[in-house]
Design an enzyme around this catalytic site. Structure first.
Site, PDB file in Angstrom:
ATOM      1  N   GLY A   1       0.863  -1.166   0.000  1.00  0.00           N
ATOM      2  CA  GLY A   1       0.000   0.000   0.000  1.00  0.00           C
ATOM      3  C   GLY A   1       0.901   1.218   0.000  1.00  0.00           C
TER       4      GLY A   1
ATOM      5  CB  ILE B   1     -18.164  18.537  24.003  1.00  0.00           C
ATOM      6  CG1 ILE B   1     -16.896  19.314  24.340  1.00  0.00           C
ATOM      7  CG2 ILE B   1     -19.393  19.443  24.068  1.00  0.00           C
ATOM      8  CD1 ILE B   1     -16.517  20.396  23.331  1.00  0.00           C
TER       9      ILE B   1
ATOM     10  CD  GLU C   1      -5.732  10.993  -2.357  1.00  0.00           C
ATOM     11  OE1 GLU C   1      -4.639  11.447  -2.741  1.00  0.00           O
ATOM     12  OE2 GLU C   1      -6.680  10.749  -3.110  1.00  0.00           O
TER      13      GLU C   1
HETATM   14  C1  LIG Z   1     -11.108   4.079   2.978  1.00  0.00           C
HETATM   15  C2  LIG Z   1      -9.928   3.748   2.118  1.00  0.00           C
HETATM   16  C3  LIG Z   1     -10.029   3.937   0.746  1.00  0.00           C
HETATM   17  C4  LIG Z   1      -8.967   3.568  -0.083  1.00  0.00           C
HETATM   18  N1  LIG Z   1      -9.113   3.684  -1.434  1.00  0.00           N
HETATM   19  C5  LIG Z   1      -8.142   3.208  -2.246  1.00  0.00           C
HETATM   20  C6  LIG Z   1      -8.327   3.190  -3.677  1.00  0.00           C
HETATM   21  O1  LIG Z   1      -9.353   3.641  -4.205  1.00  0.00           O
HETATM   22  N2  LIG Z   1      -7.343   2.652  -4.442  1.00  0.00           N
HETATM   23  C7  LIG Z   1      -6.201   2.139  -3.913  1.00  0.00           C
HETATM   24  O2  LIG Z   1      -5.355   1.682  -4.668  1.00  0.00           O
HETATM   25  N3  LIG Z   1      -5.986   2.147  -2.568  1.00  0.00           N
HETATM   26  C8  LIG Z   1      -6.935   2.651  -1.726  1.00  0.00           C
HETATM   27  N4  LIG Z   1      -6.746   2.646  -0.370  1.00  0.00           N
HETATM   28  C9  LIG Z   1      -5.531   2.053   0.181  1.00  0.00           C
HETATM   29  C10 LIG Z   1      -4.598   3.059   0.792  1.00  0.00           C
HETATM   30  O3  LIG Z   1      -3.986   3.831  -0.206  1.00  0.00           O
HETATM   31  C11 LIG Z   1      -3.591   2.270   1.650  1.00  0.00           C
HETATM   32  O4  LIG Z   1      -4.318   1.745   2.750  1.00  0.00           O
HETATM   33  C12 LIG Z   1      -2.444   3.107   2.119  1.00  0.00           C
HETATM   34  O5  LIG Z   1      -1.624   3.452   1.040  1.00  0.00           O
HETATM   35  C13 LIG Z   1      -1.597   2.368   3.172  1.00  0.00           C
HETATM   36  O6  LIG Z   1      -1.240   1.113   2.677  1.00  0.00           O
HETATM   37  P1  LIG Z   1      -1.498  -0.207   3.563  1.00  0.00           P
HETATM   38  O7  LIG Z   1      -2.893  -0.151   4.068  1.00  0.00           O
HETATM   39  O8  LIG Z   1      -1.076  -1.365   2.768  1.00  0.00           O
HETATM   40  O9  LIG Z   1      -0.557  -0.035   4.817  1.00  0.00           O
HETATM   41  P2  LIG Z   1       0.980  -0.500   4.901  1.00  0.00           P
HETATM   42  O10 LIG Z   1       1.722  -0.017   3.723  1.00  0.00           O
HETATM   43  O11 LIG Z   1       1.020  -1.920   5.243  1.00  0.00           O
HETATM   44  O12 LIG Z   1       1.446   0.329   6.185  1.00  0.00           O
HETATM   45  C14 LIG Z   1       0.918   0.043   7.497  1.00  0.00           C
HETATM   46  C15 LIG Z   1       1.269   1.206   8.422  1.00  0.00           C
HETATM   47  O13 LIG Z   1       2.692   1.320   8.533  1.00  0.00           O
HETATM   48  C16 LIG Z   1       3.121   2.612   8.128  1.00  0.00           C
HETATM   49  N5  LIG Z   1       4.379   2.436   7.394  1.00  0.00           N
HETATM   50  C17 LIG Z   1       4.581   1.702   6.273  1.00  0.00           C
HETATM   51  N6  LIG Z   1       5.865   1.787   5.880  1.00  0.00           N
HETATM   52  C18 LIG Z   1       6.485   2.596   6.791  1.00  0.00           C
HETATM   53  C19 LIG Z   1       7.824   3.110   6.929  1.00  0.00           C
HETATM   54  N7  LIG Z   1       8.781   2.847   6.012  1.00  0.00           N
HETATM   55  N8  LIG Z   1       8.104   3.911   7.983  1.00  0.00           N
HETATM   56  C20 LIG Z   1       7.137   4.229   8.867  1.00  0.00           C
HETATM   57  N9  LIG Z   1       5.852   3.798   8.792  1.00  0.00           N
HETATM   58  C21 LIG Z   1       5.534   3.002   7.762  1.00  0.00           C
HETATM   59  C22 LIG Z   1       2.009   3.163   7.247  1.00  0.00           C
HETATM   60  O14 LIG Z   1       1.981   4.572   7.263  1.00  0.00           O
HETATM   61  C23 LIG Z   1       0.764   2.560   7.899  1.00  0.00           C
HETATM   62  O15 LIG Z   1       0.365   3.368   8.978  1.00  0.00           O
HETATM   63  C24 LIG Z   1      -7.781   3.040   0.487  1.00  0.00           C
HETATM   64  C25 LIG Z   1      -7.681   2.880   1.872  1.00  0.00           C
HETATM   65  C26 LIG Z   1      -8.726   3.235   2.684  1.00  0.00           C
HETATM   66  C27 LIG Z   1      -8.591   3.024   4.160  1.00  0.00           C
END
Ligand SMILES: Cc1cc2nc3c(=O)[nH]c(=O)nc-3n(C[C@H](O)[C@H](O)[C@H](O)COP(=O)(O)OP(=O)(O)OC[C@H]3O[C@@H](n4cnc5c(N)ncnc54)[C@H](O)[C@@H]3O)c2cc1C
Length: 390
Positions: free
Chosen positions: A129, A343, A369
């Site tokens: 992601g 609140i 995003e």
């Molecule tokens: C409601 C919703 C709508 C979405 N819509 C779309 C869509 O339309 N299309 C699409 O393609 N995706 C979509 N997404 C996916 C979204 O872009 C991803 O969830 C996001 O990019 C994070 O990826 P992940 O969930 O795989 O988390 P991961 O990449 O597994 O990361 C997990 C956590 O670890 C943190 N992390 C990861 N790497 C590091 C690092 N090197 N250092 C410090 N912290 C780190 C991240 O910030 C996160 O908090 C959506 C997600 C949500 C929740």
């Protein structure tokens, strides 16, 4: 591009009226049912388009509103007062649809601009992601056909989308900039299966698991160029999308403050309005400070984004300003909504109320995003610089 001759205040008034008349009456049922009837959703898209809101960010020469970044913020601030699953009705299609070629315009881009078709974007996979370089979905070429196989996750609106733009690996040995191709996959393509992933908020807008089992498309369905999927999707998208989220968060912070003021002026405890207890006053003051500072950060980022085209700001600076605005406003919103719920006491956790909905909806903004961590990392890398050699 010249911005249309409509003031910030006029845009705000139009968007606020649309939220109150067309979205507010739907919110409670949509939130409780976790869904919206697709016909109702599309009808609202058409209404939004007819008053000049949906597609306001699309350049005027393509039939959109041609709003500049500051004018787009005026819409997104008001969208932030709506429930998040429905906010898209004001915001319009993603900018990457403009990267379609002339032969794709009639069946893909124009109906999306007109709110007749819904487009989803499938980047994220279980394997990646934050780290999109780890994506595994593959597209194998055979003549002018591509067979796409893989599993996407979290794809917004996929189950109702007319087209899903899928990022797939086409040159596994190349670096990210040359490894992927973006494909415009019809929502009913054979080999495609879609499952909704139940989630905590943003009801009315789904996220989905999208499985592709040798889904076959031809060259006509490549968005941009083969092996240039990264450029087709990210060039036009990132800053405007993130700034939109920052403005939505700011609008939500303002809405939370209004709800908090309203309740704390009415509710009496220990013979006084809540609003007259000092602790509550401090929370209200913190929420006001949060809104004012978030608005300042967003407006500056928007002005600088407009400034790229007239030479007042460079790309790198604006990228960090927008990223910072998204981090700041989404985190500020979280703290404000926490005060809002506190609140309200017990009344704040009741299902079907705007407070409880906001509490669930606002949490998601720190993940999509560009998560707070990824954006901080981007800013840090650009200000720290590389360690000296040796
Ligand atoms: C409601 C919703 C709508 C979405 N819509 C779309 C869509 O339309 N299309 C699409 O393609 N995706 C979509 N997404 C996916 C979204 O872009 C991803 O969830 C996001 O990019 C994070 O990826 P992940 O969930 O795989 O988390 P991961 O990449 O597994 O990361 C997990 C956590 O670890 C943190 N992390 C990861 N790497 C590091 C690092 N090197 N250092 C410090 N912290 C780190 C991240 O910030 C996160 O908090 C959506 C997600 C949500 C929740």
């Amino acid at each position: 591009m010249t911005a249309p001759d409509i003031t910030f205040e006029e845009i705000s008034a139009l968007a606020r009226q649309f939220v109150e008349r067309e979205i507010r009456p739907l919110e409670r049922d949509v939130d409780l049912n976790r869904d919206i009837d697709l016909r109702v959703y599309k009808e609202q898209l058409r209404k939004s388009r007819s008053v000049g809101l949906y597609a306001h960010a699309i350049p005027a020469e393509h039939g959109g509103g041609g709003f500049n970044a500051v004018q787009q913020v005026a819409v997104a601030l008001e969208a932030g007062r709506a429930s998040m699953g429905l906010a898209q009705i004001l915001l319009g299609p993603p900018a990457f649809i403009l990267n379609a070629g002339p032969e794709q315009w009639d069946w893909f881009t124009q109906p999306c601009i007109d709110g007749e078709q819904i487009v989803a974007i499938a980047l994220t996979e279980a394997s990646g992601g934050s780290d999109l370089s780890a994506l595994r979905t593959m597209a194998k070429r055979d003549g002018d056909q591509f067979a796409i196989t893989g599993e996407k996750a979290f794809t917004s609106h996929a189950e109702v989308a007319d087209y899903i733009v899928v990022l797939a690996v086409t040159d596994p040995d190349a670096p990210s900039a040359g490894r992927f191709t973006a494909f415009i996959v019809p929502g009913d393509a054979p080999g495609l299966s879609i499952q909704v992933m139940p989630k905590m908020g943003w009801h009315g807008g789904s996220i989905c698991q999208v499985s592709l089992d040798r889904v076959t498309v031809d060259e006509q369905h490549v968005l941009g160029e083969v092996n240039k999927g990264w450029q087709a999707l990210f060039g036009s998208w990132i800053n405007a999308g993130r700034l939109g989220v920052a403005a939505i968060c700011t609008g939500s912070t303002g809405y939370a403050l209004e709800l908090a003021l309203e309740y704390s002026r009415e509710r009496v405890t220990f013979g006084q309005r809540l609003a007259d207890h000092q602790v509550i006053q401090f929370w209200l003051a913190d929420m006001q400070i949060a809104f004012d500072s978030a608005l300042a950060v967003v407006m500056r980022a928007a002005d600088m984004l407009d400034g790229v085209s007239d030479g007042r700001c460079d790309e790198k600076t604006v990228r960090n300003l927008v990223a910072g605005a998204k981090v700041f406003t989404s985190e500020t919103l979280g703290r404000s909504v926490d005060h809002l719920l506190q609140i309200h006491g017990g009344a704040g956790v009741l299902t079907g109320t705007p407070v409880e909905r906001l509490y669930r909806d606002c949490r998601i903004f720190r993940i999509g995003e560009g998560s707070s961590e990824m954006l901080r990392q981007q800013i840090a890398r650009s200000i720290v610089g590389r360690a000296p050699a040796g």
